[in-house]
Design a protein around this motif. Sequence first.
Motif, PDB file in Angstrom:
ATOM      1  N   LYS A 172      36.580  -7.688  -0.699  1.00 33.17           N
ATOM      2  CA  LYS A 172      36.301  -6.257  -0.539  1.00 33.17           C
ATOM      3  C   LYS A 172      35.097  -6.078   0.383  1.00 33.17           C
ATOM      4  CE  LYS A 172      36.564  -1.787  -1.724  1.00 33.17           C
ATOM      5  NZ  LYS A 172      37.743  -0.922  -1.443  1.00 33.17           N
ATOM      6  N   ASP A 173      35.252  -5.241   1.406  1.00 34.80           N
ATOM      7  CA  ASP A 173      34.147  -4.905   2.314  1.00 34.80           C
ATOM      8  C   ASP A 173      33.469  -6.144   2.893  1.00 34.80           C
ATOM      9  OD1 ASP A 173      34.615  -2.198   1.840  1.00 34.80           O
ATOM     10  OD2 ASP A 173      33.215  -2.141   0.154  1.00 34.80           O
ATOM     11  N   GLY A 174      34.275  -7.143   3.267  1.00 38.34           N
ATOM     12  CA  GLY A 174      33.744  -8.333   3.908  1.00 38.34           C
ATOM     13  C   GLY A 174      33.101  -9.334   2.981  1.00 38.34           C
ATOM     14  N   LYS A 175      33.190  -9.094   1.672  1.00 35.84           N
ATOM     15  CA  LYS A 175      32.586  -9.991   0.691  1.00 35.84           C
ATOM     16  C   LYS A 175      33.633 -10.454  -0.318  1.00 35.84           C
ATOM     17  CE  LYS A 175      28.196  -9.103   1.985  1.00 35.84           C
ATOM     18  NZ  LYS A 175      27.277 -10.127   2.525  1.00 35.84           N
ATOM     19  N   VAL A 176      33.299 -11.534  -1.018  1.00 31.02           N
ATOM     20  CA  VAL A 176      34.106 -11.924  -2.173  1.00 31.02           C
ATOM     21  C   VAL A 176      33.766 -10.970  -3.305  1.00 31.02           C
ATOM     22  CG1 VAL A 176      34.574 -13.721  -3.873  1.00 31.02           C
ATOM     23  CG2 VAL A 176      34.215 -14.340  -1.475  1.00 31.02           C
ATOM     24  N   ALA A 177      34.770 -10.246  -3.775  1.00 30.20           N
ATOM     25  CA  ALA A 177      34.547  -9.264  -4.839  1.00 30.20           C
ATOM     26  C   ALA A 177      34.666  -9.890  -6.214  1.00 30.20           C
ATOM     27  CB  ALA A 177      35.539  -8.111  -4.704  1.00 30.20           C
ATOM     28  N   GLY A 178      35.516 -10.920  -6.336  1.00 28.45           N
ATOM     29  CA  GLY A 178      35.685 -11.521  -7.648  1.00 28.45           C
ATOM     30  C   GLY A 178      36.610 -12.717  -7.603  1.00 28.45           C
ATOM     31  N   VAL A 179      36.489 -13.539  -8.626  1.00 21.23           N
ATOM     32  CA  VAL A 179      37.359 -14.686  -8.849  1.00 21.23           C
ATOM     33  C   VAL A 179      38.062 -14.432 -10.176  1.00 21.23           C
ATOM     34  CG1 VAL A 179      37.454 -17.178  -9.158  1.00 21.23           C
ATOM     35  CG2 VAL A 179      35.763 -16.199  -7.590  1.00 21.23           C
ATOM     36  N   TYR A 180      39.408 -14.411 -10.154  1.00 19.71           N
ATOM     37  CA  TYR A 180      40.168 -13.906 -11.293  1.00 19.71           C
ATOM     38  C   TYR A 180      41.184 -14.925 -11.794  1.00 19.71           C
ATOM     39  CZ  TYR A 180      38.486  -9.642  -9.035  1.00 19.71           C
ATOM     40  OH  TYR A 180      37.690  -8.687  -8.438  1.00 19.71           O
ATOM     41  N   SER A 222      29.522 -13.646  -1.954  1.00 17.25           N
ATOM     42  CA  SER A 222      29.581 -14.499  -0.760  1.00 17.25           C
ATOM     43  C   SER A 222      30.343 -13.787   0.346  1.00 17.25           C
ATOM     44  CB  SER A 222      30.289 -15.820  -1.072  1.00 17.25           C
ATOM     45  OG  SER A 222      29.594 -16.584  -2.027  1.00 17.25           O
ATOM     46  N   ALA A 223      30.090 -14.172   1.575  1.00 13.59           N
ATOM     47  CA  ALA A 223      30.883 -13.654   2.688  1.00 13.59           C
ATOM     48  C   ALA A 223      32.352 -14.003   2.457  1.00 13.59           C
ATOM     49  CB  ALA A 223      30.398 -14.252   3.996  1.00 13.59           C
ATOM     50  N   ALA A 224      33.230 -13.089   2.817  1.00 16.16           N
ATOM     51  CA  ALA A 224      34.673 -13.317   2.655  1.00 16.16           C
ATOM     52  C   ALA A 224      35.190 -14.147   3.829  1.00 16.16           C
ATOM     53  CB  ALA A 224      35.409 -11.992   2.549  1.00 16.16           C
ATOM     54  N   ASP A 225      34.604 -15.344   3.977  1.00 20.55           N
ATOM     55  CA  ASP A 225      34.994 -16.308   5.006  1.00 20.55           C
ATOM     56  C   ASP A 225      35.820 -17.384   4.323  1.00 20.55           C
ATOM     57  OD1 ASP A 225      33.333 -14.794   6.599  1.00 20.55           O
ATOM     58  OD2 ASP A 225      31.761 -16.315   6.776  1.00 20.55           O
ATOM     59  N   VAL A 226      37.069 -17.522   4.733  1.00 20.86           N
ATOM     60  CA  VAL A 226      38.016 -18.356   4.002  1.00 20.86           C
ATOM     61  C   VAL A 226      38.836 -19.194   4.977  1.00 20.86           C
ATOM     62  CG1 VAL A 226      39.935 -18.354   2.343  1.00 20.86           C
ATOM     63  CG2 VAL A 226      38.191 -16.558   2.228  1.00 20.86           C
ATOM     64  N   GLN A 247      45.486 -20.598   7.899  1.00 19.04           N
ATOM     65  CA  GLN A 247      44.915 -19.258   8.062  1.00 19.04           C
ATOM     66  C   GLN A 247      43.399 -19.335   7.974  1.00 19.04           C
ATOM     67  OE1 GLN A 247      46.854 -16.370   5.601  1.00 19.04           O
ATOM     68  NE2 GLN A 247      45.621 -14.644   6.273  1.00 19.04           N
ATOM     69  N   THR A 248      42.746 -18.559   8.823  1.00 19.83           N
ATOM     70  CA  THR A 248      41.290 -18.462   8.815  1.00 19.83           C
ATOM     71  C   THR A 248      40.910 -17.002   8.696  1.00 19.83           C
ATOM     72  OG1 THR A 248      41.179 -20.397  10.286  1.00 19.83           O
ATOM     73  CG2 THR A 248      39.172 -19.109  10.016  1.00 19.83           C
ATOM     74  N   ILE A 249      40.017 -16.705   7.756  1.00 19.08           N
ATOM     75  CA  ILE A 249      39.614 -15.327   7.462  1.00 19.08           C
ATOM     76  C   ILE A 249      38.108 -15.207   7.646  1.00 19.08           C
ATOM     77  CG2 ILE A 249      39.494 -13.561   5.664  1.00 19.08           C
ATOM     78  CD1 ILE A 249      42.004 -14.904   4.408  1.00 19.08           C
ATOM     79  N   LEU A 250      37.682 -14.239   8.423  1.00 21.67           N
ATOM     80  CA  LEU A 250      36.269 -13.971   8.666  1.00 21.67           C
ATOM     81  C   LEU A 250      35.930 -12.589   8.141  1.00 21.67           C
ATOM     82  CD1 LEU A 250      33.577 -14.841  10.213  1.00 21.67           C
ATOM     83  CD2 LEU A 250      34.420 -13.352  12.042  1.00 21.67           C
ATOM     84  N   ALA A 251      34.981 -12.531   7.215  1.00 22.46           N
ATOM     85  CA  ALA A 251      34.543 -11.244   6.643  1.00 22.46           C
ATOM     86  C   ALA A 251      35.732 -10.410   6.168  1.00 22.46           C
ATOM     87  CB  ALA A 251      33.711 -10.460   7.653  1.00 22.46           C
ATOM     88  N   GLY A 252      36.732 -11.081   5.602  1.00 26.33           N
ATOM     89  CA  GLY A 252      37.886 -10.399   5.043  1.00 26.33           C
ATOM     90  C   GLY A 252      39.013 -10.133   6.014  1.00 26.33           C
ATOM     91  N   ASN A 253      38.813 -10.455   7.312  1.00 27.12           N
ATOM     92  CA  ASN A 253      39.837 -10.201   8.323  1.00 27.12           C
ATOM     93  C   ASN A 253      40.412 -11.515   8.851  1.00 27.12           C
ATOM     94  OD1 ASN A 253      39.428  -7.286   8.420  1.00 27.12           O
ATOM     95  ND2 ASN A 253      37.463  -7.774   9.384  1.00 27.12           N
ATOM     96  N   THR A 254      41.724 -11.583   8.972  1.00 27.90           N
ATOM     97  CA  THR A 254      42.368 -12.791   9.471  1.00 27.90           C
ATOM     98  C   THR A 254      42.104 -12.944  10.962  1.00 27.90           C
ATOM     99  OG1 THR A 254      44.112 -12.757   7.796  1.00 27.90           O
ATOM    100  CG2 THR A 254      44.592 -13.936   9.838  1.00 27.90           C
ATOM    101  N   GLY A 282      32.478 -11.601  15.778  1.00 27.04           N
ATOM    102  CA  GLY A 282      31.483 -12.489  15.201  1.00 27.04           C
ATOM    103  C   GLY A 282      30.119 -11.846  15.089  1.00 27.04           C
ATOM    104  N   ALA A 283      29.420 -12.157  14.014  1.00 27.42           N
ATOM    105  CA  ALA A 283      28.073 -11.634  13.776  1.00 27.42           C
ATOM    106  C   ALA A 283      27.028 -12.718  14.028  1.00 27.42           C
ATOM    107  CB  ALA A 283      27.950 -11.112  12.347  1.00 27.42           C
TER     108      ALA A 283
END
Length: 462
Positions: free
Chosen positions: A27-35, A390-394, A432-439, A453-454
């Motif tokens: 959510k919003d470029g961050k990890v919102a939760g682990v479920y 954490s940043a939503a970098d995956v 797949q590579t995800i940066l701040a929640g975006n593929t 990139g930031a």
Amino acid sequence: MSALDTLIMGGEVLLPDGLARVDLGLKDGKVAGVYAPGSAPEAEATIDAKGKTVLPGIVDIHFHVRAPAYPERGTVLSETRAAAAGGVTTLFEMPISKPCCSTPEELARRRDHFAENAVIDFALYAAPGDLTEASRDKMMAIGCIAWKIFTTPSPAGRADEFEGLAFPDEADQLRALTLLADTGLPIVVHAESAQLLAHFEEAAKALDPSDAATHNKSRPAICESVAVAKLLTMNMTAQAKLHIAHVTNAQTVAVLRAFKGTSDFTAETCPQYLFTTEDDVAKAGIYAKVNPPIRFQSDQDALWEAIADGTINYVTTDHAPFAKAEKQAAEGNFPAAPPGVPGIEFIVPAMLDAVAQGKLTLQHAHDLMCANGAKRYGLYPSKGALLPGSAADVTIADLAGETTFSPETLHTHAREVAHLFYGRRLRGRVTQTILAGNTVFQDGTVTGSQRAGAYVTPQRAR
């Protein structure tokens, strides 16, 4: 409005305490939760990761593109696209450029250039330049991630690229360590003895320049191990946060072990040293020339032992693209060939292949090429972990998949000089590579956009 932007479902997620069958909310470029599976709130989009492994986005702490100089070798856009294809979400760019990134003005110029072009997040090293507190403090204010020096002289004809970066004089090396120790930032050193290099390079003039063995004989392991021993001795006085770049051989490993506990130092190696030997260089020719040289099987074995016992805790790419014309111009002449290979798309599949072979665990592999670097440079857990906040970098990987290397499969601008990796088939594939929640990369296609990139600094990560 949905509680989550994206939910990554059905995969095994690498958390700090190991793999877990959980779902990951972004959510919003961050990890919102682990479920727990099936317990996550509603999401606008879902990613089916069944059969895949979900990793924190890779942080490569040793990267070269040299931009905005030498666009024929690769640009920020081309090489960050390649990084995204390789599962890398953050890179640390070294200060070699034209001119060298050794002044506040050049650091600011490179920051702005990268910000205009990068597909993934980036940080910038600075060279300490004139070794004054005033220059040092200005570069820290601009946000350099760390410092870099060479113990070797500037290569012939490239003085401006190494001005304020190359310190072959040992007194200057000690001055640099002492000046930079107070900053608390890591000081990365390319360590080879200038005096021994001059000695061995002179002796190598009588050897066959087309032979891969000539390069090793002109820069033997002792050049590296002696320089490292001197730096570690100096650091007993300076007490800087020292990091030894691209360790290549058994002798240097022995030096690192001998100095354990004497100061705050760490060391890295690179995939080209872990997965190839001089025999591979002989097959690929000058396209596989790197400095320090790729060594022998006994050295490769020693590096793996050093990883196993914690002497080496980082694996980095030392990605260094060159134009095909530059390499071709030195065909059959190792001393004249430019040193470097484009390895940013090789590191993750190579390390996953090592996991498949049982050389190390997935957790250890990820620590080596990501989490340890994020911690050392003060970015963890924003980078290098998948935890709430954490940043939503995956990086999503298929551990059973296969990666092959050829000019047709690579994204780097230097794909035509990646001979060292051509024909390799590795078990493990970035899907797949995800940066701040975006593929930014999916199934062979880079989808990330320029300027996505930031700029990452020691004080600020996403």
